[in-house]
Write a protein that holds these residues in place. Sequence first.
Motif, short mmCIF file in Angstrom:
data_model
loop_
_atom_site.label_atom_id
_atom_site.label_comp_id
_atom_site.label_asym_id
_atom_site.label_seq_id
_atom_site.Cartn_x
_atom_site.Cartn_y
_atom_site.Cartn_z
N VAL A 356 0.77 -1.36 0.12
CA VAL A 356 -0.07 0.25 0.06
C VAL A 356 0.69 1.29 0.07
O VAL A 356 1.79 1.10 0.66
CB VAL A 356 -0.85 0.01 1.35
CG1 VAL A 356 -1.82 1.13 1.21
CG2 VAL A 356 -1.33 -1.36 1.26
N VAL A 358 0.49 5.15 1.31
CA VAL A 358 -0.71 5.93 1.40
C VAL A 358 -0.75 7.67 1.19
O VAL A 358 0.76 8.08 1.41
CB VAL A 358 -0.46 5.61 3.65
CG1 VAL A 358 -1.10 6.51 3.76
CG2 VAL A 358 -0.42 4.69 4.00
N CYS A 383 3.86 -1.30 4.12
CA CYS A 383 3.40 -0.23 3.29
C CYS A 383 4.55 0.99 3.73
O CYS A 383 5.54 1.19 4.25
CB CYS A 383 2.10 0.78 3.81
SG CYS A 383 2.09 0.61 5.35
N TRP A 408 -3.69 4.46 -0.50
CA TRP A 408 -4.99 4.75 0.64
C TRP A 408 -5.05 5.92 0.70
O TRP A 408 -3.81 6.81 0.88
CB TRP A 408 -3.82 3.99 2.11
CG TRP A 408 -5.17 4.11 2.66
CD1 TRP A 408 -5.34 5.09 3.35
CD2 TRP A 408 -6.33 2.99 3.41
NE1 TRP A 408 -6.67 5.21 4.99
CE2 TRP A 408 -7.48 3.54 4.39
CE3 TRP A 408 -6.35 1.87 3.45
CZ2 TRP A 408 -7.99 2.67 5.43
CZ3 TRP A 408 -7.11 1.39 4.14
CH2 TRP A 408 -7.62 1.33 4.63
N VAL A 416 -9.35 2.91 0.10
CA VAL A 416 -8.73 2.60 -1.18
C VAL A 416 -8.99 1.89 -2.47
O VAL A 416 -9.98 1.80 -2.49
CB VAL A 416 -7.96 1.15 -0.45
CG1 VAL A 416 -8.62 0.42 0.03
CG2 VAL A 416 -6.89 0.58 -0.26
N ALA A 429 -8.49 1.58 8.03
CA ALA A 429 -6.98 0.94 7.97
C ALA A 429 -7.17 -0.09 9.43
O ALA A 429 -5.89 -0.83 8.92
CB ALA A 429 -6.62 1.94 8.27
N TRP A 432 -9.09 -3.10 7.27
CA TRP A 432 -9.21 -3.37 5.76
C TRP A 432 -7.39 -4.68 5.09
O TRP A 432 -6.64 -4.67 6.08
CB TRP A 432 -8.40 -2.58 4.70
CG TRP A 432 -8.85 -2.99 3.90
CD1 TRP A 432 -9.29 -2.89 2.56
CD2 TRP A 432 -7.29 -2.38 2.49
NE1 TRP A 432 -8.50 -2.92 1.36
CE2 TRP A 432 -7.76 -3.03 1.41
CE3 TRP A 432 -5.99 -2.67 2.99
CZ2 TRP A 432 -6.28 -3.07 1.07
CZ3 TRP A 432 -4.84 -2.46 2.79
CH2 TRP A 432 -5.02 -3.39 0.79
#
Lengths: 446, 446
Positions: A356, A358, A383, A408, A416, A429, A432
């Motif tokens: 991910v 962010v 992430c 995100w 997301v 968060a 998920w």
Amino acid sequence: MSRLSAMSGYPEFLPGQRMVEQQVLQVLRETFELHGYAPIETRAVEPMSQLARKGEIDKEIYVVRRLHATDEEAATGPDQLGLHYDLTVPFARYVQEFGGRLSFPFRRYQIQRVWRGERPQEGRYREFTQADIDVVGAERLADHHDLEIPLVALEAFERLHTELGLPAVRMRVNNRKLAEGFYRGLGVTEPAAVLQRVDKLDKIGADKVRALLVEEVGLAQDAADACLQLSQITSPDSSFVDRVRALGVEHPLLEEGLELLSTLVAAAAERVPGRLVADLSIARGLDYYTGTVYETELAGHESMGSVGSGGRYDSLASDGRTTYPGVGFSFGVTRMLAPLFARDALRASRPVPSAVLVAVDTEETRGAAEQVAAALRARRISCEVAPRADRFGKQIRFAERRGIPFVWFGGVEGQVKDIRSGDQLDADARRWEPPAEDLRPRVLTD
Amino acid sequence: MSRLSAMSGYPEFLPGQRMVEQQVLQVLRETFELHGYAPIETRAVEPMSQLARKGEIDKEIYVVRRLHATDEEAATGPDQLGLHYDLTVPFARYVQEFGGRLSFPFRRYQIQRVWRGERPQEGRYREFTQADIDVVGAERLADHHDLEIPLVALEAFERLHTELGLPAVRMRVNNRKLAEGFYRGLGVTEPAAVLQRVDKLDKIGADKVRALLVEEVGLAQDAADACLQLSQITSPDSSFVDRVRALGVEHPLLEEGLELLSTLVAAAAERVPGRLVADLSIARGLDYYTGTVYETELAGHESMGSVGSGGRYDSLASDGRTTYPGVGFSFGVTRMLAPLFARDALRASRPVPSAVLVAVDTEETRGAAEQVAAALRARRISCEVAPRADRFGKQIRFAERRGIPFVWFGGVEGQVKDIRSGDQLDADARRWEPPAEDLRPRVLTD
């Protein structure tokens, strides 16, 4: 795509390739530990007196000295240091040095780099990683360990094949007792001399080996023929036994070798079917093997040569009081991976661990993005936070360039986006999760 | 118990100690990857021209050459090879060499051995493992990475503390801008000269540093006093800011440094409370740092010195076209673990991975024991089969000697004995599990 770095013979991997290598090593470690093998590492240097014991490897050793060594240190002598060229010599020294605090039979694995001053070419490097397993006994080591080691090795290769998609292997196995017994049954008094010539079969062909056996070793024509016939026998099952017997040679050592090899072939057929063949041409140049010997090739990549080999030796080390016999196998990790990387036959699904990215609204709200990241990391989701509060489109393209599948937006209760499909959903968060196949970089093969 | 092997300065661990080290490395790798750091490894050797750029480390380099090098190879010159003495120099070269195929800011971790020809003593070795994280940008790198790196390092240390029981850490942090701004505000034109003397505070004490500042750098008495007063300020919170301001010095760079350092102190207090202090005496000898700098000690083991340090640098590498600024942290893995092993403050609950020894009735039924082992391994339970079909009492003592907690008797539907309690129960090898705390060797601390 890999490339040899500017310094030939010293392969270096890109981050995605290193992630593939780590997954390979993880499978090896797990398999070894499930079978009770304990990890060790040894120092990279050994005294030259230890390293130079095997005459033929001598010339490949790298000598090490301090740049500003004192005269005393610089003096060449038995205590000069060299980089180890395999993991067997240092392991032998380790067993002697720490033997009093080890429990035998001692199973160890050791994954480290080794150095050899070879002429660089595909599969031959000056610095490369090996993964060795050995089981050693004090004074004695039962025959069942001759089965154990190749079966552990096969299980590890099979997991690399089924779990990571690496090519399947073909392990070719022989037994030194079988060959030695056969030669002795023919009346040969120096079986090592025969073995040494037969070992050249791949390189110079049957006719020249036959000539050497007659001219150099002094065998009669029919004895030389019998040796060559023996070396041409291969079978995926125990049928090789009858074919050896059909050559009409008898010797107790031959019987012992036939028994050991057919037991191994049967056990492998049951535990890891279709991967192991008896191949009586396998000799293994190094002269310390005394029982089972094996070599391993990747199916479809035979030109790469052996990616794993080893065997039984009666004396790994001896300190005058105790002799340590053992059985070992060495995985050529770099020899296997570097050519596959170069052929683009193996790669990671992305070059970063992050699942991910962010996104960051403004530099002032970077803290909110950090909270999202902390919530994801608390549940083991890798992430990273975007480096700059650029337009969202630019941040998405940043993720794309890195192969990061999700971006995100907003806070812990945010949204997301799967940037491959474009789907964007509300998400928390703290709860998920990405699909399991996106959680970590995967190993891809062609 | 560890001991330095016969070759001083080259620590080697026993298998149980290596298992502890592996768990430590696993925590580090996991933490780094959760924050998006990708793994790389570099070759162990670099051209001497690369290695010798930092004059002061020069004398510690190990030179490498082939034992039978040709005259051409043996010629000392810029292309002579040496073993790397840290992971920063090879990383800088890697970034230049592979920069075109990396995405910036590039986060990498690198866990490898390094070699230095130092005089061996506790915490100082000739071969040791470091674990480095760095984030580097192409041309620019935002200030928020100055927070990121020490926070990732603190999180890693904190997991080693809470998950494995290693000592907690104290990270001492300063900012070069703060010190440089302060010195410039005092009218100093060569702040590096001041820093170099202040760096000796621990070794020679305040009075001698003051004398050097006056005599060698030419500071007035009150300016020298102010420098020393600055270096004596420490605080676990932002209160250091007022104490610096109370010294009455003003400079834009000082303000910038105060702002960066107090932001870091606040973020650390929130994320990993109680571990980070602002300590304005921290200078870090190497001259390439330009922003945040940090050192880390293990609580209760301060005499071991720093086990982790790093900082911000404006130019990791430059190829004429692109300059790469970065922030990094280096964990001294061996420097931390070897002394703890030597003090017996850290050890594994057993020296083998095996949770179960499968007993063997007779050599003829060894196959049945192997089936039990296969059933256990299929569910990730590490085990080994007894090497000999001895009396059961002897097999149990064999397990005891290895620290293996369970012994299995009979076939897949058999019995399992906890040899610590003596309890023996019916069990099915396809379903039985050891208690979670016995599944793998645990890390024990005193």
